[in-house]
Design a protein around this motif. Sequence first.
Motif, PDB file in Angstrom:
ATOM      1  N   UNK A  45       0.828  -1.203   0.000  1.00 13.15           N
ATOM      2  CA  UNK A  45       0.000   0.000   0.000  1.00 13.15           C
ATOM      3  C   UNK A  45       0.865   1.257   0.000  1.00 13.15           C
ATOM      4  N   UNK A  46       1.953   1.250   0.757  1.00 15.04           N
ATOM      5  CA  UNK A  46       2.811   2.439   0.782  1.00 15.04           C
ATOM      6  C   UNK A  46       3.519   2.632  -0.544  1.00 15.04           C
ATOM      7  N   UNK A  47       3.887   1.544  -1.219  1.00 19.00           N
ATOM      8  CA  UNK A  47       4.541   1.662  -2.526  1.00 19.00           C
ATOM      9  C   UNK A  47       3.561   2.081  -3.611  1.00 19.00           C
ATOM     10  N   UNK A  48       2.403   1.465  -3.623  1.00 15.94           N
ATOM     11  CA  UNK A  48       1.426   1.723  -4.674  1.00 15.94           C
ATOM     12  C   UNK A  48       0.788   3.098  -4.510  1.00 15.94           C
ATOM     13  N   UNK A  49       0.427   3.461  -3.286  1.00 16.89           N
ATOM     14  CA  UNK A  49      -0.287   4.723  -3.054  1.00 16.89           C
ATOM     15  C   UNK A  49       0.639   5.915  -2.858  1.00 16.89           C
ATOM     16  N   UNK A  50       1.890   5.672  -2.537  1.00 13.95           N
ATOM     17  CA  UNK A  50       2.872   6.736  -2.320  1.00 13.95           C
ATOM     18  C   UNK A  50       2.378   7.768  -1.317  1.00 13.95           C
ATOM     19  N   UNK A  51       1.779   7.290  -0.231  1.00 15.78           N
ATOM     20  CA  UNK A  51       1.336   8.172   0.829  1.00 15.78           C
ATOM     21  C   UNK A  51      -0.019   8.824   0.617  1.00 15.78           C
ATOM     22  N   UNK A  52      -0.688   8.540  -0.489  1.00 19.41           N
ATOM     23  CA  UNK A  52      -2.011   9.126  -0.764  1.00 19.41           C
ATOM     24  C   UNK A  52      -3.053   8.026  -0.632  1.00 19.41           C
ATOM     25  N   UNK A  68     -10.097  -4.363   3.000  1.00 18.45           N
ATOM     26  CA  UNK A  68      -8.912  -4.612   2.195  1.00 18.45           C
ATOM     27  C   UNK A  68      -8.292  -5.971   2.511  1.00 18.45           C
ATOM     28  N   UNK A  69      -8.366  -6.404   3.775  1.00 16.60           N
ATOM     29  CA  UNK A  69      -7.806  -7.712   4.136  1.00 16.60           C
ATOM     30  C   UNK A  69      -8.600  -8.824   3.470  1.00 16.60           C
ATOM     31  N   UNK A  70      -9.927  -8.716   3.479  1.00 13.50           N
ATOM     32  CA  UNK A  70     -10.754  -9.723   2.821  1.00 13.50           C
ATOM     33  C   UNK A  70     -10.543  -9.713   1.314  1.00 13.50           C
ATOM     34  N   UNK A  71     -10.355  -8.515   0.762  1.00 10.94           N
ATOM     35  CA  UNK A  71     -10.241  -8.401  -0.689  1.00 10.94           C
ATOM     36  C   UNK A  71      -8.865  -8.766  -1.212  1.00 10.94           C
ATOM     37  N   UNK A  72      -7.807  -8.635  -0.410  1.00  8.26           N
ATOM     38  CA  UNK A  72      -6.463  -8.857  -0.957  1.00  8.26           C
ATOM     39  C   UNK A  72      -5.605  -9.836  -0.160  1.00  8.26           C
ATOM     40  N   UNK A  82      -5.612  -2.404  -5.942  1.00 11.67           N
ATOM     41  CA  UNK A  82      -5.305  -1.643  -4.730  1.00 11.67           C
ATOM     42  C   UNK A  82      -5.273  -0.149  -5.029  1.00 11.67           C
ATOM     43  N   UNK A  83      -4.600   0.217  -6.126  1.00 12.44           N
ATOM     44  CA  UNK A  83      -4.459   1.631  -6.462  1.00 12.44           C
ATOM     45  C   UNK A  83      -5.808   2.272  -6.780  1.00 12.44           C
ATOM     46  N   UNK A  85      -8.874   1.288  -5.881  1.00  9.16           N
ATOM     47  CA  UNK A  85      -9.871   1.259  -4.814  1.00  9.16           C
ATOM     48  C   UNK A  85      -9.433   1.868  -3.487  1.00  9.16           C
ATOM     49  N   UNK A  86      -8.137   1.944  -3.224  1.00  8.53           N
ATOM     50  CA  UNK A  86      -7.697   2.378  -1.903  1.00  8.53           C
ATOM     51  C   UNK A  86      -6.741   3.560  -1.906  1.00  8.53           C
ATOM     52  N   UNK A  87      -6.214   3.967  -3.041  1.00  6.86           N
ATOM     53  CA  UNK A  87      -5.295   5.102  -3.089  1.00  6.86           C
ATOM     54  C   UNK A  87      -6.050   6.379  -3.393  1.00  6.86           C
ATOM     55  N   UNK A  88      -5.530   7.470  -2.874  1.00  3.35           N
ATOM     56  CA  UNK A  88      -6.116   8.774  -3.143  1.00  3.35           C
ATOM     57  C   UNK A  88      -5.795   9.218  -4.565  1.00  3.35           C
ATOM     58  N   UNK A  89      -6.392  10.324  -4.984  1.00  8.11           N
ATOM     59  CA  UNK A  89      -6.152  10.810  -6.346  1.00  8.11           C
ATOM     60  C   UNK A  89      -4.722  11.307  -6.525  1.00  8.11           C
ATOM     61  N   UNK A  90      -4.260  11.227  -7.764  1.00  9.15           N
ATOM     62  CA  UNK A  90      -2.924  11.730  -8.097  1.00  9.15           C
ATOM     63  C   UNK A  90      -2.919  13.247  -7.957  1.00  9.15           C
ATOM     64  N   UNK A  91      -1.819  13.822  -7.463  1.00 10.47           N
ATOM     65  CA  UNK A  91      -1.776  15.285  -7.375  1.00 10.47           C
ATOM     66  C   UNK A  91      -1.691  15.891  -8.775  1.00 10.47           C
ATOM     67  N   UNK A  92      -2.348  17.030  -8.931  1.00  8.79           N
ATOM     68  CA  UNK A  92      -2.331  17.679 -10.235  1.00  8.79           C
ATOM     69  C   UNK A  92      -1.005  18.394 -10.428  1.00  8.79           C
ATOM     70  N   UNK A  93      -0.440  18.233 -11.604  1.00 10.35           N
ATOM     71  CA  UNK A  93       0.800  18.916 -11.940  1.00 10.35           C
ATOM     72  C   UNK A  93       0.450  20.255 -12.563  1.00 10.35           C
ATOM     73  N   UNK A  94       1.065  21.311 -12.068  1.00 14.63           N
ATOM     74  CA  UNK A  94       0.770  22.622 -12.629  1.00 14.63           C
ATOM     75  C   UNK A  94       1.978  23.144 -13.392  1.00 14.63           C
ATOM     76  N   UNK A  95       1.743  23.597 -14.581  1.00 17.01           N
ATOM     77  CA  UNK A  95       2.782  24.189 -15.417  1.00 17.01           C
ATOM     78  C   UNK A  95       2.385  25.610 -15.769  1.00 17.01           C
ATOM     79  N   UNK A  96       2.026  26.370 -14.782  1.00 20.36           N
ATOM     80  CA  UNK A  96       1.596  27.729 -15.049  1.00 20.36           C
ATOM     81  C   UNK A  96       2.805  28.627 -15.243  1.00 20.36           C
ATOM     82  N   UNK A  97       2.559  29.767 -15.793  1.00 21.19           N
ATOM     83  CA  UNK A  97       3.624  30.736 -16.031  1.00 21.19           C
ATOM     84  C   UNK A  97       4.224  31.196 -14.708  1.00 21.19           C
TER      85      UNK A  97
END
Length: 127
Positions: A45-52, A68-72, A82-83, A85-97
Amino acid sequence: MKFILILFSILLTLCIDLILGSPTDYDLYWDIETRFCGPWLAVEMSLVCQGRYNDDERSRRPKNKRGIVDECCTIPCTRRYLKINYCGPEPEMSNTTQDMEKMVYVNYHAYYLDLIQIVLQEPQTDE
C-alpha cells in the motif's frame, strides 16, 4: 542444439518485448494477482499509493462489509486494484507561467570552474 535455438528465440522475443513494449495494456507488476497479507499489505500500500490514501466514506466501512484484508489477503488481488480502490487521487501537476517564473537558471559550468580555481589555489599560510 535444438534446445539452444529455442532458448535463443525465447530470449530474443523477451528482449524485443522489453525494448518495444508489450502490445497489450497488461503489465506484470500491476496486473498479477497476489495475496497481500500482514506487513506485506502495508508495504504494498505504501509503494502503490505513495502516501495518498482514500479518506472518503468507502474507507469507513461497517465491520460486516468486506475490507482490504478480505479483498487482498483472503482472495488474491492486483496492485492495480489496490491503487484504484484504496489510493487517493494523483496530485495535479501545474505548469503555469507563475511556476515557471519561480525557477532560477543556474550556470553550473561557471560554478564548477570557480570551485576548481578555489581548490587549486595554493593554501594561504598565516605568518
